[in-house]
Scaffold this active site. Structure first.
Site, PDB file in Angstrom:
ATOM      1  N   SER A   4       0.857  -1.186   0.000  1.00 21.96           N
ATOM      2  CA  SER A   4       0.000   0.000   0.000  1.00 21.96           C
ATOM      3  C   SER A   4       0.893   1.236   0.000  1.00 21.96           C
ATOM      4  CB  SER A   4      -0.907  -0.001   1.233  1.00 21.96           C
ATOM      5  OG  SER A   4      -1.456   1.295   1.392  1.00 21.96           O
ATOM      6  N   MET A 134     -11.645  -5.061   5.825  1.00 24.05           N
ATOM      7  CA  MET A 134     -10.831  -4.032   6.480  1.00 24.05           C
ATOM      8  C   MET A 134     -10.524  -4.496   7.901  1.00 24.05           C
ATOM      9  SD  MET A 134     -10.157  -1.459   4.471  1.00 24.05           S
ATOM     10  CE  MET A 134      -9.292  -0.583   5.772  1.00 24.05           C
ATOM     11  N   GLY A 139      -8.888   4.955   6.632  1.00 30.21           N
ATOM     12  CA  GLY A 139      -8.550   6.377   6.712  1.00 30.21           C
ATOM     13  C   GLY A 139      -7.079   6.640   6.951  1.00 30.21           C
ATOM     14  N   GLY A 170      -4.970  -3.513   6.592  1.00 34.18           N
ATOM     15  CA  GLY A 170      -4.881  -2.711   7.801  1.00 34.18           C
ATOM     16  C   GLY A 170      -4.214  -3.476   8.934  1.00 34.18           C
ATOM     17  N   GLY A 171      -3.084  -2.951   9.380  1.00 31.24           N
ATOM     18  CA  GLY A 171      -2.373  -3.580  10.493  1.00 31.24           C
ATOM     19  C   GLY A 171      -1.728  -4.901  10.135  1.00 31.24           C
ATOM     20  N   SER A 192       2.482   0.492   6.421  1.00 26.08           N
ATOM     21  CA  SER A 192       3.543   0.915   7.350  1.00 26.08           C
ATOM     22  C   SER A 192       4.540  -0.200   7.658  1.00 26.08           C
ATOM     23  CB  SER A 192       2.933   1.473   8.639  1.00 26.08           C
ATOM     24  OG  SER A 192       2.015   0.565   9.188  1.00 26.08           O
TER      25      SER A 192
END
Ligand code: DX5
Ligand code: ZN
Length: 214
Positions: A4, A134, A139, A170-171, A192
């Site tokens: 991402s 998700m 966001g 996500g995560g 991340s």
């Protein structure tokens, strides 16, 4: 594994996208936010087109976190997207919009937020190539993985044919990739944990390794 680019350095987005692919990402995930469906703004078709120019052969998976995805499907098709994923919470007739996107040559995905019941996907299981669970509130990147979303992935995997993909977003990183894969996810999106890592190559390898132990 989908990289991402939301956590990439936007000042050198082309180079960072190419690097993610070179070290083991299988595709690029482009997070589009409208400041309305989610409380943040991110990128639009011009950014997608720039990534397409930088990475001509990449698969570009566009995740539309927007209130009115119908407006943006054609602009992203023109910007070089390969697939578009939109949210079940945002669209009155997901199957019709999927058909329109397919008509433009795009693959299609249906996403739902963590608190949305997975049964909302049920009428549309066959209409989409991919279902996106998700695993954070959409966001922002860098949030903690919500474990309760794993049962949505299990539910979907048990009802879909082998050809349909279940994506978790996500995560997701080396510590969570394994439970995602075990629950039946076969596309893992990571921002991340990849771009925030000191060593991108090592992070990509760790996610692949954890997922294949699933
Ligand atoms: C969240 C986005 C995700 C995000 C993931 O709204 O849809 O794709 O970039 O970020 P990480 O991997 O940092 O949780
Ligand atoms: Zn996303």
């Amino acid at each position: 594994m989908a990289a991402s680019i939301l956590s990439a350095d936007f000042a050198c987005l082309g180079a960072q996208s190419a690097e993610a692919l070179a070290v083991g990402a299988d595709l690029l995930h482009v997070d589009v936010m409208d400041g309305h469906f989610v409380p943040n703004l991110s990128m639009g078709p011009a950014v997608c087109a720039a990534v397409r120019r930088a990475c001509p052969d990449a698969f570009l998976d566009v995740h539309l976190m927007v209130t009115d995805p119908a407006r943006f499907i054609e602009p992203f098709a023109k910007a070089g997207a390969n697939s578009v994923t939109f949210h079940v919470e945002a669209v009155a007739d997901p199957a019709a919009l999927a058909a329109r996107a397919r008509g433009l040559g795009l693959g299609v995905g249906l996403a739902s937020n963590p608190e949305t019941r997975v049964e909302r996907h049920e009428p549309f299981l066959r209409a989409f190539d991919l279902h996106l669970v998700m695993s954070v509130h959409p966001g922002f990147s860098g949030q903690a993985f919500i474990d309760a979303t794993l049962r949505k992935t299990e539910w979907l995997r048990n009802r879909l044919g082998a050809e349909a993909r279940v994506q978790m977003d996500g995560g997701v990183g080396p510590e969570t990739a394994r439970v995602c894969a075990r629950a039946g996810a076969d596309v893992l999106v990571s921002a991340s944990a990849l771009f925030g890592a000191k060593d991108l190559r090592a992070a990509a390898a760790a996610i692949h390794r954890a997922a294949s132990l699933g």
